[in-house]
Design a protein around this motif. Structure first.
Motif, PDB file in Angstrom:
ATOM      1  N   MET A   1       0.720  -1.489   0.293  1.00 53.65           N
ATOM      2  CA  MET A   1       0.353   0.061  -0.255  1.00 53.65           C
ATOM      3  C   MET A   1       0.818   1.219  -0.008  1.00 53.65           C
ATOM      4  N   LEU A   2       0.130   1.983  -1.149  1.00 53.67           N
ATOM      5  CA  LEU A   2       1.299   3.556  -1.000  1.00 53.67           C
ATOM      6  C   LEU A   2       0.335   4.752  -0.100  1.00 53.67           C
ATOM      7  N   ASN A   3       0.521   5.166   0.598  1.00 55.29           N
ATOM      8  CA  ASN A   3      -0.409   6.586   1.132  1.00 55.29           C
ATOM      9  C   ASN A   3      -1.578   5.964   1.381  1.00 55.29           C
ATOM     10  N   ASN A   4      -1.923   5.000   1.788  1.00 59.87           N
ATOM     11  CA  ASN A   4      -3.207   4.181   2.240  1.00 59.87           C
ATOM     12  C   ASN A   4      -4.109   3.861   1.254  1.00 59.87           C
ATOM     13  N   ARG A   5      -3.465   3.324  -0.188  1.00 60.56           N
ATOM     14  CA  ARG A   5      -4.173   3.432  -1.319  1.00 60.56           C
ATOM     15  C   ARG A   5      -2.699   1.599  -1.863  1.00 60.56           C
ATOM     16  N   LYS A   6      -4.174   0.558  -2.222  1.00 62.53           N
ATOM     17  CA  LYS A   6      -3.675  -0.285  -1.764  1.00 62.53           C
ATOM     18  C   LYS A   6      -3.410  -0.873  -3.742  1.00 62.53           C
ATOM     19  N   LEU A   7      -1.875  -1.617  -4.484  1.00 63.98           N
ATOM     20  CA  LEU A   7      -1.313  -0.915  -4.626  1.00 63.98           C
ATOM     21  C   LEU A   7      -1.535  -2.532  -5.708  1.00 63.98           C
ATOM     22  N   SER A   8      -1.617  -2.399  -7.164  1.00 66.14           N
ATOM     23  CA  SER A   8      -1.952  -3.647  -7.911  1.00 66.14           C
ATOM     24  C   SER A   8      -0.635  -3.264  -8.880  1.00 66.14           C
ATOM     25  N   PHE A   9       0.415  -3.806  -9.208  1.00 63.31           N
ATOM     26  CA  PHE A   9       1.314  -3.584 -10.330  1.00 63.31           C
ATOM     27  C   PHE A   9       1.054  -4.299 -11.626  1.00 63.31           C
ATOM     28  N   ASP A  10       0.021  -4.783 -11.905  1.00 65.00           N
ATOM     29  CA  ASP A  10      -1.254  -5.446 -13.509  1.00 65.00           C
ATOM     30  C   ASP A  10      -1.767  -3.675 -13.717  1.00 65.00           C
ATOM     31  N   SER A  11      -1.954  -2.771 -13.214  1.00 61.93           N
ATOM     32  CA  SER A  11      -2.823  -1.639 -13.274  1.00 61.93           C
ATOM     33  C   SER A  11      -1.565  -0.555 -13.305  1.00 61.93           C
ATOM     34  N   GLN A  12      -1.523   0.133 -14.789  1.00 62.82           N
ATOM     35  CA  GLN A  12      -0.386   1.018 -14.927  1.00 62.82           C
ATOM     36  C   GLN A  12      -0.770   2.001 -14.433  1.00 62.82           C
ATOM     37  N   ASP A  13      -2.079   2.941 -14.112  1.00 61.68           N
ATOM     38  CA  ASP A  13      -2.366   3.630 -13.101  1.00 61.68           C
ATOM     39  C   ASP A  13      -1.670   3.503 -11.248  1.00 61.68           C
ATOM     40  N   ASP A  14      -1.493   1.994 -10.806  1.00 63.78           N
ATOM     41  CA  ASP A  14      -0.936   2.313  -9.889  1.00 63.78           C
ATOM     42  C   ASP A  14       0.404   2.250  -9.401  1.00 63.78           C
ATOM     43  N   VAL A  15       0.955   2.304 -11.633  1.00 66.32           N
ATOM     44  CA  VAL A  15       2.793   1.698 -11.465  1.00 66.32           C
ATOM     45  C   VAL A  15       2.899   2.885 -11.783  1.00 66.32           C
ATOM     46  N   ASP A  16       2.169   4.079 -11.935  1.00 61.71           N
ATOM     47  CA  ASP A  16       2.720   5.027 -13.042  1.00 61.71           C
ATOM     48  C   ASP A  16       1.970   6.084 -11.563  1.00 61.71           C
ATOM     49  N   TYR A  17       1.317   5.812 -10.073  1.00 64.73           N
ATOM     50  CA  TYR A  17       1.499   6.694  -9.248  1.00 64.73           C
ATOM     51  C   TYR A  17       2.786   5.794  -8.413  1.00 64.73           C
ATOM     52  N   PHE A  18       2.311   4.693  -8.326  1.00 59.98           N
ATOM     53  CA  PHE A  18       4.150   4.167  -7.711  1.00 59.98           C
ATOM     54  C   PHE A  18       5.482   5.221  -8.316  1.00 59.98           C
ATOM     55  N   LYS A  19       5.929   4.928  -9.245  1.00 59.83           N
ATOM     56  CA  LYS A  19       7.197   5.590  -9.967  1.00 59.83           C
ATOM     57  C   LYS A  19       7.277   7.520  -9.541  1.00 59.83           C
TER      58      LYS A  19
END
Length: 255
Positions: free
Chosen positions: A57-75
């Protein structure tokens, strides 16, 4: 805040189990352990580079690295310095910084990059092809590139490898400055001297399990004003008891 939980990760005969870690803004987290303890596996799991059973989780957001939106947010939130040096060595540092700026949409001011270049004593080398730089200057180029991104979190795996004493001291001071500015930092290192005055939280691993996960205040309360080397040996007392037994039998004469 980065929150990582690895319920289980197995490969060959090695297993990581019940690993829970957090990296909070404005804190430096130290990750220690022997070769093969699982430090790099934890970091690679955090960056979605290997699959594991658990969650990040990043800033209370559960991440999935299958999601491009999540990947972009993480990067956009996290910079990563791997142990190995991986650069496009046909470029100069200046060209490499410009490429990374364009590729990552970096918005920090040019003056910030120039300040970092001066701090890490790279001025004389910014127009030299990276392949012609020393190992230390390649490492500094890699460090500056990640710091230049201006992210909210930094994850550094063995950041002191290849650095001379001046640059090790400088890097410690830079990380302390960034911590004061609210950046959350995770450092995996074998260099106990580098980490001893930096950390707010410490995790010590052995053979895929967490032996200690404590704040600096908790360490002081339990162990007193202890040196980091002594803390490490106390936490791993069974291993060092075994080593002491072997040392007692060590006889150069063989008799």
């Amino acid at each position: 805040m980065i929150s990582l939980y690895i319920k289980q990760k197995k490969y060959n005969s090695f297993e990581l189990k019940d690993i829970a870690m957090k990296v909070k803004p404005g804190e430096i987290n130290l990750l220690l352990g022997h070769n093969g303890a699982g430090k790099t596996t934890i970091i690679k799991s955090m960056f979605g580079l290997i699959e594991f059973e658990g969650e990040i989780m990043l800033n209370n957001r559960k991440l999935s690295f299958d999601s491009q939106d999540d990947v972009d947010y993480f990067k956009n939130q996290i910079a990563y310095l791997p142990d190995n040096i991986s650069l496009l060595d046909y470029l100069t540092p200046t060209e490499y910084f410009q490429l990374m700026k364009s590729a990552n949409g970096i918005v920090t001011e040019r003056a910030y990059l120039e300040n970092l270049i001066e701090i890490f004593n790279l001025e004389k080398y910014v127009h030299v092809p990276i392949r012609n730089l020393s190992h230390g200057n390649k490492k500094k180029t890699q460090i500056v590139c990640q710091l230049f991104r201006g992210t909210n979190f930094l994850v550094f795996d063995e950041p002191t490898n290849g650095l001379d004493p001046d640059m090790i001291i400088t890097l410690k001071r830079v990380l302390g400055k960034l911590k004061d500015q609210g950046v959350g930092v995770l450092i995996s290192t074998h260099d106990l001297n580098f980490g001893k005055n930096l950390f707010d939280n410490i995790v010590i691993l052995r053979d895929g399990s967490i032996k200690l996960n404590s704040t600096k205040e908790e360490v002081k309360s339990k162990f007193g004003n202890i040196l980091l080397e002594d803390l490490y040996t106390k936490v791993n007392k069974d291993y060092y008891k075994y080593i002491e037994g072997l040392l007692d039998e060590l006889n150069i004469s063989g008799g």
